[in-house]
Write a protein that holds these residues in place. Structure first.
Motif, mmCIF file in Angstrom:
data_model
loop_
_atom_site.group_PDB
_atom_site.id
_atom_site.type_symbol
_atom_site.label_atom_id
_atom_site.label_comp_id
_atom_site.label_asym_id
_atom_site.label_seq_id
_atom_site.Cartn_x
_atom_site.Cartn_y
_atom_site.Cartn_z
ATOM 1 N N PRO A 34 26.593 44.436 20.563
ATOM 2 C CA PRO A 34 26.649 45.770 21.168
ATOM 3 C C PRO A 34 26.510 45.683 22.689
ATOM 4 O O PRO A 34 25.832 44.796 23.216
ATOM 5 N N ALA A 35 27.133 46.614 23.377
ATOM 6 C CA ALA A 35 27.138 46.618 24.842
ATOM 7 C C ALA A 35 25.728 46.613 25.421
ATOM 8 O O ALA A 35 25.444 45.876 26.370
ATOM 9 N N GLY A 36 24.846 47.428 24.887
ATOM 10 C CA GLY A 36 23.480 47.492 25.398
ATOM 11 C C GLY A 36 22.743 46.175 25.254
ATOM 12 O O GLY A 36 21.982 45.772 26.145
ATOM 13 N N GLU A 37 22.960 45.499 24.147
ATOM 14 C CA GLU A 37 22.321 44.200 23.936
ATOM 15 C C GLU A 37 22.889 43.160 24.895
ATOM 16 O O GLU A 37 22.160 42.303 25.397
ATOM 17 N N LEU A 38 24.194 43.228 25.149
ATOM 18 C CA LEU A 38 24.796 42.313 26.127
ATOM 19 C C LEU A 38 24.126 42.471 27.487
ATOM 20 O O LEU A 38 23.777 41.480 28.133
ATOM 21 N N ALA A 39 23.960 43.712 27.918
ATOM 22 C CA ALA A 39 23.319 43.975 29.208
ATOM 23 C C ALA A 39 21.907 43.403 29.239
ATOM 24 O O ALA A 39 21.505 42.770 30.218
ATOM 25 N N ARG A 40 21.181 43.596 28.162
ATOM 26 C CA ARG A 40 19.808 43.088 28.090
ATOM 27 C C ARG A 40 19.779 41.566 28.106
ATOM 28 O O ARG A 40 18.999 40.944 28.844
ATOM 29 N N LEU A 41 20.644 40.937 27.320
ATOM 30 C CA LEU A 41 20.656 39.476 27.223
ATOM 31 C C LEU A 41 21.087 38.811 28.530
ATOM 32 O O LEU A 41 20.556 37.761 28.896
ATOM 33 N N ILE A 42 22.026 39.420 29.223
ATOM 34 C CA ILE A 42 22.511 38.854 30.487
ATOM 35 C C ILE A 42 21.595 39.247 31.644
ATOM 36 O O ILE A 42 21.521 38.557 32.655
ATOM 37 N N GLY A 43 20.871 40.358 31.488
ATOM 38 C CA GLY A 43 19.922 40.787 32.517
ATOM 39 C C GLY A 43 20.543 41.607 33.631
ATOM 40 O O GLY A 43 20.202 41.435 34.804
ATOM 41 N N VAL A 44 21.462 42.501 33.247
ATOM 42 C CA VAL A 44 22.070 43.401 34.231
ATOM 43 C C VAL A 44 21.953 44.830 33.726
ATOM 44 O O VAL A 44 21.813 45.063 32.522
ATOM 45 N N PRO A 45 22.003 45.813 34.638
ATOM 46 C CA PRO A 45 21.968 47.216 34.202
ATOM 47 C C PRO A 45 23.177 47.533 33.311
ATOM 48 O O PRO A 45 24.243 46.927 33.443
ATOM 49 N N GLN A 46 23.004 48.517 32.436
ATOM 50 C CA GLN A 46 24.074 48.860 31.493
ATOM 51 C C GLN A 46 25.339 49.319 32.196
ATOM 52 O O GLN A 46 26.442 48.984 31.757
#
Length: 89
Positions: A34-46
């Motif tokens: 999911p997009a939100g998890e990608l942002a969290r895993l990579i460490g960037v704002p959504q």
């Protein structure tokens, strides 16, 4: 695949966050992320991740599928394979 499409794909990957995102999606095949998890895993704002996902999607390297309120992103391995084969021929 033609030269212009290859340049577009390589250009999309020529940025650290997008390259990290694509590599992460490759490791998560075939489930996707999911997009939100990608942002969290990579460490960037959504919102930043959203822009990067749009670039990768426009280059044909990833696809998104809506599931309920989330969009699940997956690497398009066939398209990436075409890009690599173009470079080798």
């Amino acid at each position: 695949m033609d030269e212009q499409a290859t340049l577009h794909a390589l250009g999309a990957l020529a940025q650290q966050t997008r390259l990290q995102t694509f590599r992460l999606l490759v490791t998560r095949e075939p489930e996707g992320v999911p997009a939100g998890e990608l942002a969290r895993l990579i460490g960037v704002p959504q919102n930043t991740m959203s822009a990067h996902l749009a670039t990768l999607s426009q280059a044909g390297l990833i696809s998104g599928e809506r599931r309920s309120r989330s969009i699940i992103y997956r690497a398009d391995l066939a398209r990436f394979r075409e890009t690599i084969l173009f470079l080798l021929n």
